[in-house]
Each structure stands twice: as structure tokens, then as C-alpha cells.
Design a protein around this motif. Structure first.
Motif, PDB file in Angstrom:
ATOM      1  N   PHE A  62       0.972  -1.145   0.105  1.00  0.00           N
ATOM      2  CA  PHE A  62      -0.001  -0.076  -0.090  1.00  0.00           C
ATOM      3  C   PHE A  62       0.951   1.109  -0.283  1.00  0.00           C
ATOM      4  N   GLU A 118       0.447  -3.663  -6.153  1.00  0.00           N
ATOM      5  CA  GLU A 118      -0.491  -2.585  -5.456  1.00  0.00           C
ATOM      6  C   GLU A 118      -1.651  -2.855  -6.325  1.00  0.00           C
ATOM      7  N   GLY A 154      -4.103   0.221  -6.764  1.00  0.00           N
ATOM      8  CA  GLY A 154      -4.312   1.669  -6.360  1.00  0.00           C
ATOM      9  C   GLY A 154      -4.961   2.591  -7.542  1.00  0.00           C
ATOM     10  N   HIS A 180      -1.514  -7.766   2.132  1.00  0.00           N
ATOM     11  CA  HIS A 180      -1.211  -6.475   3.059  1.00  0.00           C
ATOM     12  C   HIS A 180      -2.449  -6.536   3.870  1.00  0.00           C
ATOM     13  N   SER A 189      -5.507  -4.919   3.591  1.00  0.00           N
ATOM     14  CA  SER A 189      -6.609  -5.467   2.631  1.00  0.00           C
ATOM     15  C   SER A 189      -7.292  -6.651   3.267  1.00  0.00           C
ATOM     16  N   ARG A 249     -10.377   4.864   0.769  1.00  0.00           N
ATOM     17  CA  ARG A 249      -9.051   5.655   1.162  1.00  0.00           C
ATOM     18  C   ARG A 249      -9.601   7.322   1.670  1.00  0.00           C
ATOM     19  N   SER A 263       2.772   1.826   5.323  1.00  0.00           N
ATOM     20  CA  SER A 263       3.090   2.364   3.660  1.00  0.00           C
ATOM     21  C   SER A 263       4.503   2.416   3.632  1.00  0.00           C
TER      22      SER A 263
END
Lengths: 808, 343
Positions: free
Chosen positions: A527, A586, A588, B106, B109, B193, B329
Motif C-alpha cells: 500500500f 499494489e 491503487g 497486506h 486488505s 481511502r 505504507s
């Protein structure tokens, strides 16, 4: 907001333990974030006792030290080495015994141990004031009066002040609870309801105010009645400015305020007691004995209390005397008009200023004072007189002097209380609980609401001025529910829902499928921050990049227009920590703009590959990932979405070498390449990185159009044939593919290149390629003859189209 | 009778000496001796000529002969078989396995998906919306008009002023967009987000993820809200976890509440994670404010609803005892790989 347990308890009619009170506060919406013990003297002087110096001789091995015997009431005198020049026989002193921890005025706490000082044992320490945190005084050891009792705990002698401190996370709607009295009122409402017994705060307002004379009348005029709806004041003559009494200092210190002098301390005390900010002027500075509340022309210079000259805005409300501004109303005092050590006569202000006006002024000048934060949330306009009377009486008691005017109260248009009606069935509908009519009335009256009208199913109440945030029935629902307790709303056993149709299910499932595949192949999901650095992109990209007006730093000032850079930051981060084999992906978004209000957000999968595909093993060394590995990953993802790639087009890319665009149904769905030198250097990466950028929006749109229908499996076996050809070195595989399909062999179901090599034997400029073909006939088993015929077609095509030579 | 015994013995010798070069030879052996017209069957056929009192003895002999022939066939078949077993002669089976790579999801997620799945079980549908929002959807519609002090609660990144465009500070903006569509009832969750203009530290970041939920229908109550969130907590953290609701404030809900759960680390006795209170806050919630409903064109006399919102990072930090937001991150593989086995 900081609330002292001792202070709060003074307004409560019954004693509650600190923990119990803490639970009540949290349950009524005054969340106790921390509850901490407070000791005025740190450590509470624990382990410190009063002793008498019995003997005092020069230390045998040190000029500046003394060897003492100190009686601490245990019957066995302690030997203590002491370095203070003033130590002498017969003194009553404070002794820190072995095991005690002392908290010096400055510096780290220290625990007493048995020690050997220059060869002599020492069982503790004779203390100076600063060493035990009583003050900053270090003029030798502290010597107490001769009649002090030996063996007495120092804590008992000095009478240390202890308390518990609540740190309350006050929400912006609770201006009514911005003071100890306000909190106490809320607690009493809780007690009344839960103990089924009317409970009221012990009010600090006594009716003892009386003007001693009329020697100092001040004339108050409000010019801006919108910004100042009420102005109340009183003057006091002949005060003595000095320290405030110990009890007041202790209270102020316990909530983190520094005592200044009796007048300032009283105004602070009243603020934290009642929530009403007060301002004390030096009455001798009120030129013309006139106070005018008004705005001054834009740009008027004004010297504030911090000795800074500020330019006033025409919208700032100012408290003026006959000639000039004295104070920025409700926000900050002036340098010339405030109370000083030399002040003798004072004028005390208790006012109500408009919250929006205060807020604007406070932000305009960057002055976020205690007073401003209260005024901007709205103080109790009905209480200015009561508060002022209490303050005046207190000043007279503590600082002396005489009250030299009546209460001056300018309130041009007395406010009416807001009225709100609540229907009981609405309360039930919103809360899910059936509250009894009496319960509702009791809770509301306990909170200071006034019942105006009562009906069968409804109630009309007037809202107290201390709760300006309450204006609609739902607000009353909250008041009732919070006092009764949210935990007292029962959870139903059966859940009833209005089901909603999930429309994003398919897309989410595709995402999960791709993620699961990549993880199984060895990829870690990352991320990264979608806010990134404009310096990563060239001018033409930046033209359509979304930029922030207020950015955190120069390095975080745009929304990423491309995925690659933020992921490369993570690659670099890991390479710098010696993890050199990385496979990342990723999901995104990228962002772009085509003018104000025209913004585009696009979804991607970005893939980063560097180093080895797998670790070295004993059977084989791990293989380095390359372009073709990246290509394979891209192909598999495409397959997972049921899509077939129909073309790879070479592409000149600013940041990628060996770059191809991947096309499905002639739409570009992905880009594959090796990150070029310039881009790698930007992140100080020294090894090759392969990158795949997948246009997820496009992929998913194409995938959604697909329907899978089962095809019968052939009853006849497939047949494989291999063929080696020698061709020009420059020939591309896609030309081989093209020639193959050009031969139009309809039973050919697959071809696979399984070898490519060059050698001297083949001749310069030549290479060999070996291809295997799979043939399948759905109708019958193919004979050798059938297959030979098809192979010949292919061979002919190769010879003709590729000038290939067939290797036998 | 003896003839038969001799015959059998001869066959036995023949069988013993039979040589098979390949699987075809082995098959020829089977046909010759064990086939339906094979010699073994022939010999067995002789049984009918054996005297009654000898039948038992001969039965044994013949059976033994049959087993002998069958065993020899298995031998020949195995010896000429072209099938290969994976068995390795005298191998060190303790040698390490092949170095197959294995990746990881991740943690954000994983937790986001878990939260979404729980609410989907309760019939909520996922709704998504843009991260770049106008002021109205992010603030004004949510009962946060200009100059409202509660705007201070959320430091906002602006990308344009007059008209104001910004990075959404919460996914409540998606709820507003759904409400505007006017299709009631509404039962949605909005993962996504969000951004806040905060200095990056262990406890704050300029971007993070939220899941917000909204249910609007006739007669939705606070009790329903508690029920839904109680279910969520039990599915997310386990049945033994305790829950408390306490009054709070959000401009877009009235009444408003925050939900705490008993501390997962100390179980409620008090520790550093829960600041010695025994409770940790996990989400904010409340009943949709009438102004919010009216702003979005919904009749607040007819409809009521609840809303809730939680930070995915916060839940993840609690679940895995992560103490620094920046880890999410930085993407250090040593961090990421710790979640290989997480679900």
C-alpha cells in the motif's frame, strides 16, 4: 479539558470515589481519557522523615563533608554523611531514608541507597528544599523549627496536597460542561435519575454581594450589539496585589495553571469554576471612566499583552476607553490596561460575545486563548451577573479593597430561551427504548430544562442558556439517552433488515482472484501513499496532475498521476535494507484533472519485480527474474480475467526500456517494461526492476462482457509434432506466429516455442528456433498422413514467408 | 496321478526359467499360463480325474501351483514395466524442500475484507465513490456548514478554492451520494481511502482507510444500531469481547456515540494499550441527523437511520498489536511477510 477530582467534589452533595466518578463521567458523554493521581510535591514526600542531628563531626577524609548521627525516632541513630555547610548539632532536619525516592525540583528522581562516601558509610541524606521538590531553594539543608517532632513523616509535617486529575475528551457540543460546575451539574442529573432522588449541585453563588460605595462608577456603552449582546462589570478600589492563597494556588496548579497574582488567579479560578471568562482592567487606565464596546477602523495598531503590536481588523470587537482600545474583546488583553503588581483599582468584566465573531478574530490573530475557546462555543448569557458578583466578593475577601460600584449590566435585548418539543413516540422510534413519561421529565428538569407544556404524548421544554447547541427534538433524545445510559438500551434478539443488492460483487471477486494468484506466485501486496512528489513527473504530466493547495511538505504535494514512483519508493526502501529479491503488487488509483471540477480517478494494478524469482536451493540456483517473467505474470492475470492478448506493441516510454503495450481487443490494457536508468537513479536503485502497469478499469470492463459456456471435450487424442527451423537472426517470433496462422491449418490448436539458439554451425547471422505444434480433430483420430499434410503446409509457409531452412 | 505331479513340476521349472525382455513378453507369459485358455486352467481342469480321497491333497498342490504362476507374472511385469516411481535410492529425505516463493496479502486488505464480509452477512451492499470531492458532499451536506467549529476536527487537503474541491476526509461523502439517488431503503457500507492534513507520525498519517456504514429505512432505531455493531464486534474480535457505548458528538448524527471494546491485550484489567482504562475505542456511530437526511432530500419525519464509521488501520493495529501507522505504507518485506498466514 482538565478536571480536578477535589475541586469537582466540592460541588457534589455526596462523596463519590474517583473511579466511580470516572465511570459516570464517561457514561454521560464526558469521556475520561486518563485518570491520574496528582501530587503537588512529586512522590508525596514518601520515605522522608523528620530527624534531629545528634552528632556532627568533620569527615576524616574530606574537608567539606561532615559525619553526622541523626535520630529519626527509631531509637537507633543513623550515620549520614552530609555536605551542607549549615549542618549543626541540635537541628531538626528532613531525612531521606534508604529506599526512599526523592523528586528534585529539577532533574531526575533518585532512590536512596546505603552508600560509602570517602570510606564512611552513609544511611540516607539530609535534604535541602530543592532536593525534595519543595522549591528551587538550594541554600543548604532545610532546618525546621526546634519544636518539630522527631520521627514525624515529612508528608504530615508539610501537608502535601494530593488529588486525582481527569483528562476529559470534551466534544464540541458540550460547552455546558467546560467548567467544574458544569460537569458537576451533569453528574447531579445522572445521580438524580439513577438514584431516584433529586440531587442538586452545591452552588457557589451566595447572595452576599453588596456595593460598599459608589466611588468608581464606569459608564458602559455597547456600539456593536450583534457582537456583544451583554456586558456586565463592577469596579473595586484599593486592592492589594499579592500571591493568591495556598488553596487557590493548589487548585490552579492541579489543573496545570501557573499562579500569577491574586486578581489574575481569581479570574482563572472563576473561569474554571463557572465557564465564564472574566477580564480584569486596571481601572486607572480606563480613560474618561468610560467603556465602549465597538469596532475600530481597519489597520488600527494595538499593543497586546505579549508586547506585540497587532493590526486590528475592522471586524475585531474591541473594548475601548474614551480614547483607545484596551482589549480585544473575549480574546486577548492589551499591554497597557491589564492588572499589574502596581494596580490599586480594578474594573472586572463579565460579558457575552458572539461566538462567530470571536472565532474569526481568534483565528485571524492566531490567539487561541482559554477565553476565546469558551466564547466561541457560547457561554451562558444568563449567568454573567451571578459570576461577576461571586468574583467581586472573592476579590474583596482575598485582595481586600471595597466594591465601588453597583453591578453595571448592559443587556439591550434580553435573549429568549429556545423552546423544543419532543414527542414520546419519536423518542421511542429513534432510541428503540420505551422511556416512561416521568423519567423523561425528570431527566430534562435535572439537566436544567424548563417544562413549558405537557401533553399526552409530548413535552415542550425551554433550553437552558448553557446549552446553545440544543435546538431540535433529536438533541433532546440524546440528552435523555446519555443520562439514562446508552448501555441501557436493550439489544433486540431478531435482526430486521431491508436487504440491498450487491453490485460490486463481481469486480471484488476478480480482484481477490488476481491477488490470490499473485500471492501464490510469491508477490507481496503493498500500500503506498497516493499523495506524492511533483518532482517525479515531467511538465506535460504535471499539466493534468491534481495539485494540493495546502500540502504537508514539498515532497508530498500532488496526487499521483502514475503508479510507478510510489511503489519504487518501497522497492528502494527494501533494497536499502538489503532485501534484494522483491516481488510487489499494489491495487491503487491514479488521479488527473482536466479543469476545476473535472477530476478522473483510475484503478490500476502495479507490479514490481527485482532480483531472483526464488531463493537459491541445493538443486538449482534461484533464477533471476527478467522481462519474460514480467510478461508471464501479465499474461496470467489477463487469463484469470478470461481475456486473450491479441497484440504486444513496442512502445517508446519515458521511464521504461524494452517497453511493450499489451492489447486485448485492440485496447491497451497493460504496459510492461524494465525501469530505465534515469528513473532508477531517482530512487538510487542500482539493480534492474521490471514493471507492469495494468489498467484495471479497462480490464474489468472487458472481463465483465465475457460469458463462459462449456464446450464438449474431444473424444480423440491430440497429436504433437516438433519442427526446427534456421532463420535470420533478426527474425522475430511474432513473424513465425504470423506465418503459422497464415498457413491456415484449422486443426492446429497450439504452438509453443521450446528452443532458440545460435551457433557457428548454423552460419553467421542465423539462428535456430524449435517449435512444437498441437493438432486436434474433433471428428476422428488423425493419421500420420493427415498430420504430415498439415506440417507440410506450415513448412511451405515458413520457407516462403520466413526464408526458413528446415533442420532435419 | 503321478503324471500330473510331474507335469506340474515341469511347468514350474518352465515358469521359473521364463525370460521376459519387455512388457510384451510378460503379457505373453500371462496369456500362456494365466489366460482364460492358459495352462494353469488346463491343469486345474484335471481335478475332475483325481480320486475322491486324493482330491484334498491335490487341491493344495494345484492351488500352490496357481499362486506360483501368479507370483512369477507379477515379478516379470514389475521387471519389464516402463512406469517409473518417484522413489529415490538411498536419498537424504531430510534435504530442504524446493525454494518455492510465497507472497502475502497486506494486512489492511485482509482487515478491510473481513470487515466488509461481516457486514455483507448482514445484508449491507458495498458502495464506492470518488476520493476527490466537493465541499458540499464532504462537509455541508453532512451538517457541517462553513465556519462550523467541528470542521476544525478534520484537517483537510484542498485542491481548489472557490469552488472548494478537496480530498475527502471520510467516506461519508459516499453515503451522501447514495442518499441523493433517492432509492430507499438504503443499506450500504463504504470502504475507501481518505485523507487528513496531519503530520506523519506513529499515530497519524495523511492517508488511511475507512469503512463507513449507513442504514436508512422506516423505524430504524439506536437499538438496531447497537445490535448490528455488537454482531460486528463478536464476528471480528470473538464472542468473549465486551462492548460499551458512550455518548459522543458528530455533526451528522444525533444522538451520537462511540463504541469501545474491552482491551484485547489485557482483557479489561488495564494496560498501556488501553491507557489503563480497560477499554479501547473502535468506532463512532449514531442516528442520522435530521439535517443530513433533509440535505439529501429524505423526509426525516418518515425515515430514520443509523450510520457508523471506523478506521481500518486502527482495527488492524488492535488486531495485530501494531504500534506505528507508518509501517503500513513503508512496505518493509520483513513486516509484510509476517502476514503470510493471516486470513
Amino acid at each position: 479539558m482538565t478536571i480536578s477530582y477535589n475541586w469537582l467534589s466540592e460541588y457534589l452533595p455526596e462523596k463519590l470515589e474517583p473511579e466511580k466518578l470516572s465511570k459516570i463521567l464517561t457514561s454521560i458523554g464526558l469521556e475520561v481519557e486518563t485518570l491520574e493521581k496528582y501530587e503537588e510535591t512529586k512522590g508525596g514526600l514518601e520515605g522522608l522523615v523528620i530527624g534531629e542531628v545528634l552528632e556532627c563531626a568533620k569527615h576524616p577524609d574530606a574537608d567539606k563533608l561532615c559525619l553526622t548521627k541523626v535520630d529519626i525516632g527509631t531509637g537507633e541513630p543513623l550515620q549520614i554523611v552530609c555536605g551542607a555547610p549549615n549542618v549543626a548539632v541540635g537541628q531538626k532536619v528532613v531525612v531521606a531514608t534508604v529506599g526512599a525516592t526523592i523528586y528534585p525540583f529539577s532533574g531526575e528522581p533518585m532512590t536512596m541507597k546505603k552508600a560509602k562516601i570517602r570510606g564512611s558509610e552513609s544511611f540516607g541524606m539530609i535534604c535541602a528544599e530543592d532536593e525534595i521538590g519543595l522549591s528551587s531553594n538550594h541554600a543548604g539543608i532545610l532546618v525546621l523549627p526546634a519544636d518539630t517532632k522527631v520521627g514525624m513523616p515529612a508528608a504530615a509535617y508539610f501537608g502535601t496536597y494530593n488529588d486525582f486529575i481527569y483528562e476529559i475528551g470534551l466534544t464540541p457540543n458540550r460547552m455546558d460542561a467546560m467548567s467544574h460546575l458544569g460537569v458537576a451539574k451533569d453528574v447531579c442529573a445522572y445521580l438524580s435519575h439513577h438514584n431516584k432522588k433529586e440531587t442538586h449541585v452545591k452552588s457557589p453563588f451566595k447572595n452576599t454581594f453588596k456595593a460598599d460605595n459608589q466611588n468608581l462608577p464606569i459608564e458602559v456603552t455597547i456600539e456593536n450589539e450583534v457582537a456583544c449582546e451583554r456586558y456586565t462589570g463592577v469596579s473595586i478600589q484599593g486592592v492589594t496585589i499579592t500571591e493568591s492563597p495556598k488553596w487557590m494556588q493548589q487548585k490552579l496548579k492541579s489543573i496545570g495553571l501557573r499562579p500569577i497574582n491574586n486578581i489574575v488567579d481569581i479570574t482563572n479560578f472563576i473561569l474554571h469554576e463557572t465557564g465564564q471568562p472574566l477580564h480584569a482592567f486596571d481601572a486607572d487606565m480606563i480613560t474618561g471612566k468610560k467603556i465602549i464596546v465597538k469596532n475600530l477602523p481597519e489597520g488600527t495598531p494595538f499593543l497586546t499583552l505579549d508586547d506585540k503590536e497587532r493590526k486590528l481588523s475592522a471586524e475585531d470587537l474591541v473594548i475601548c476607553n474614551a480614547e483607545e482600545g484596551m482589549c480585544i474583546a473575549g480574546v486577548y488583553g492589551g499591554a497597557r490596561s491589564g492588572v499589574t503588581a502596581a494596580s490599586n483599582n480594578i474594573f472586572l468584566e463579565s460579558a457575552w460575545f458572539n461566538p462567530i465573531s470571536i472565532r474569526k478574530t481568534s483565528f485571524r490573530h492566531g490567539l487561541r486563548t482559554d477565553a476565546a475557546t469558551r466564547f466561541e462555543k457560547g457561554v451562558d448569557i444568563s449567568n454573567t451577573v451571578n459570576v461577576l458578583k461571586r468574583a467581586a466578593v472573592m476579590i474583596k475577601e482575598i485582595a481586600g479593597g471595597e466594591i465601588s460600584s453597583d453591578i453595571i449590566d448592559i443587556y439591550p435585548e434580553p435573549k429568549k430561551k429556545t423552546e423544543v418539543a419532543i414527542k414520546y413516540h419519536y423518542l421511542k422510534k429513534l432510541s428503540g427504548k420505551n422511556y416512561h413519561g416521568d423519567t423523561i421529565k425528570n431527566i430534562l428538569t435535572g439537566l436544567g430544562f424548563e417544562i413549558i407544556k405537557e401533553g399526552q404524548d409530548d413535552l415542550r421544554v425551554a433550553v437552558p442558556f448553557s446549552k446553545p447547541d440544543i435546538s431540535i427534538p433529536a438533541d433532546l433524545v440524546e440528552e435523555i439517552m446519555r443520562i439514562d445510559g446508552l448501555d441501557n438500551v436493550e439489544i433486540p434478539a431478531i435482526i430486521s433488515i431491508a436487504p440491498a443488492v450487491e453490485t460490486l460483487m463481481e469486480e471484488a471477486a476478480f480482484k481477490e482472484k488476481v491477488a490470490t494468484y499473485l500471492i501464490g506466485t510469491g508477490f507481496n501486496e503493498i500500500f503506498t501513499n497516493s499523495i506524492t512528489n511533483a518532482a517525479y513527473y515531467n511538465e506535460s504530466v504535471l499539466e493534468t496532475t491534481v495539485k494540493m493547495i495546502n500540502s504537508l511538505s514539498a515532497g508530498l504535494n500532488v496526487l499521483r498521476p502514475q503508479m510507478m514512483e510510489t511503489g519504487l519508493e518501497s522497492v528502494a526502501y527494501n533494497l536499502n535494507r538489503r532485501n534484494s529479491d522483491l516481488q510487489f503488487f499494489e491495487f491503487g488509483k491514479t488521479y488527473s484533472t482536466y479543469g476545476v471540477g473535472k477530476y478522473q480517478e483510475k484503478q490500476h494494478i502495479s507490479i514490481y519485480i527485482t532480483g531472483k524469482k526464488s531463493a537459491d536451493g541445493w538443486k538449482a540456483k534461484g533464477e533471476k527474474a527478467d522481462f519474460y517473467f514480467a510478461k508471464a505474470i501479465c499474461e496470467k492475470i489477463t487469463s484469470l480475467l478470461g481475456l486473450a492478448i491479441n497484440n504486444y506493441a513496442l512502445e517508446q516510454n519515458e521511464k521504461l526500456d524494452s517497453c511493450v503495450q499489451v492489447k486485448v481487443k485492440s485496447e491497451i490494457v497493460a504496459t510492461i517494461g524494465a525501469v530505465n536508468k534515469k528513473a532508477l537513479e531517482m530512487f538510487d536503485i542500482k539493480q534492474p526492476v521490471f514493471y507492469v502497469d495494468i489498467d484495471w478499469d479497462k480490464m474489468i470492463t472487458l472481463a465483465k462482457t465475457l460469458k463462459i459456456s462449456y464446450a464438449e471435450i474431444s473424444k480423440f487424442p491430440a497429436v504433437q509434432r516438433d519442427l526446427s527451423i534456421v532463420v535470420d537472426k533478426s527474425l522475430k517470433y511474432e513473424q513465425v506466429e504470423k506465418a503459422t496462422y497464415g498457413a491456415k491449418v484449422n486443426k492446429l490448436t497450439a504452438m509453443n516455442l521450446f528452443d532458440v539458439f545460435e551457433s557457428e554451425k548454423l552460419g553467421a547471422g542465423k539462428k535456430s528456433m524449435a517449435v512444437s505444434f498441437t493438432f486436434l480433430d474433433e471428428e476422428k483420430t488423425m493419421t500420420d498422413k493427415d498430420i504430415d499434410g498439415m506440417m507440410n503446409k506450415i513448412i511451405t509457409a515458413y520457407e516462403k514467408e520466413l526464408q526458413a531452412e528446415i533442420r532435419k | 496321478m503321478d503324471d500330473l505331479l510331474v507335469k506340474i513340476n515341469n511347468f514350474k521349472t518352465e515358469i521359473k526359467d521364463f525370460v521376459a525382455q519387455n512388457s510384451d513378453d510378460a503379457e505373453a507369459f500371462r496369456i500362456k499360463y494365466l489366460g482364460t485358455k492358459g495352462l494353469v486352467k488346463d491343469v486345474m481342469g484335471e481335478m475332475k480325474n483325481v480320486a475322491v480321497d486324493k482330491k484334498r491333497e491335490f487341491g493344495q498342490v494345484m492351488n500352490e501351483f496357481k499362486l506360483f504362476a501368479e507370483a512369477r507374472y507379477e515379478e516379470l511385469k514389475a521387471a519389464t514395466s516402463t512406469a517409473t516411481s518417484a522413489a529415490i535410492d538411498e536419498a537424504d529425505l531430510s534435504l530442504p524442500a524446493d525454494t518455492l516463493p510465497l507472497g502475502s496479502r497486506h494486512p489492511i486488505s485482509l482487515v478491510r475484507n473481513r470487515i466488509v464480509a461481516i457486514f455483507q452477512r448482514l445484508g449491507f451492499a458495498v458502495a464506492e465513490g470518488p476520493e476527490i470531492e466537493d465541499d458540499w458532499h464532504n462537509f455541508t451536506a453532512l451538517n457541517l456548514p462553513a465556519n462550523h467549529p467541528a470542521r476544525d476536527m478534520q484537517d483537510t487537503f484542498y485542491i481548489n478554492q472557490n469552488p472548494d474541491w478537496l480530498l475527502r476526509t471520510h467516506t461519508s461523502s459516499v453515503q451522501v451520494r447514495e442518499m441523493q439517488k433517492g432509492k430507499l431503503p438504503i443499506r450500504i457500507i463504504c470502504p475507501g481511502r481518505v485523507y487528513r492534513n496531519e503530520t506523519i507520525s506513529a499515530r497519524a498519517h495523511c492517508f488511511f482507510h475507512q469503512v463507513e456504514g449507513l442504514y436508512i429505512a422506516e423505524n430504524v432505531s439506536f437499538a438496531d444500531l447497537k445490535q448490528t455493531l455488537y454482531f460486528f464486534v463478536q464476528e471480528m474480535f470473538g464472542k468473549e469481547v465486551k462492548v460499551r457505548f458512550r455518548p459522543s458528538y458528530f455533526p451528522f448524527t444525533e444522538p451520537s456515540a462511540e463504541m469501545d471494546i474491552s482491551c484485547l491485550i489485557c482483557g479489561g484489567t488495564g494496560c498501556n494499550v488501553c491507557k489503563h482504562t480497560g477499554w479501547v475505542e473502535i468506532l463512532g456511530c449514531g442516528m442520522a441527523h435530521p439535517n443530513l437526511l433533509e440535505n439529501c432530500g429524505i423526509d426525516s419525519n418518515k425515515y430514520t437511520g443509523f450510520a457508523f464509521g471506523m478506521g481500518v488501520e486502527r482495527i488492524t493495529m488492535l488486531k495485530y498489536q501494531i504500534k506505528d501507522l507508518r509501517l503500513f505504507s513503508e512496505n518493509d518485506v520483513r513486516f509484510l511477510k509476517q502476514f503470510t498466514s493471516a486470513v
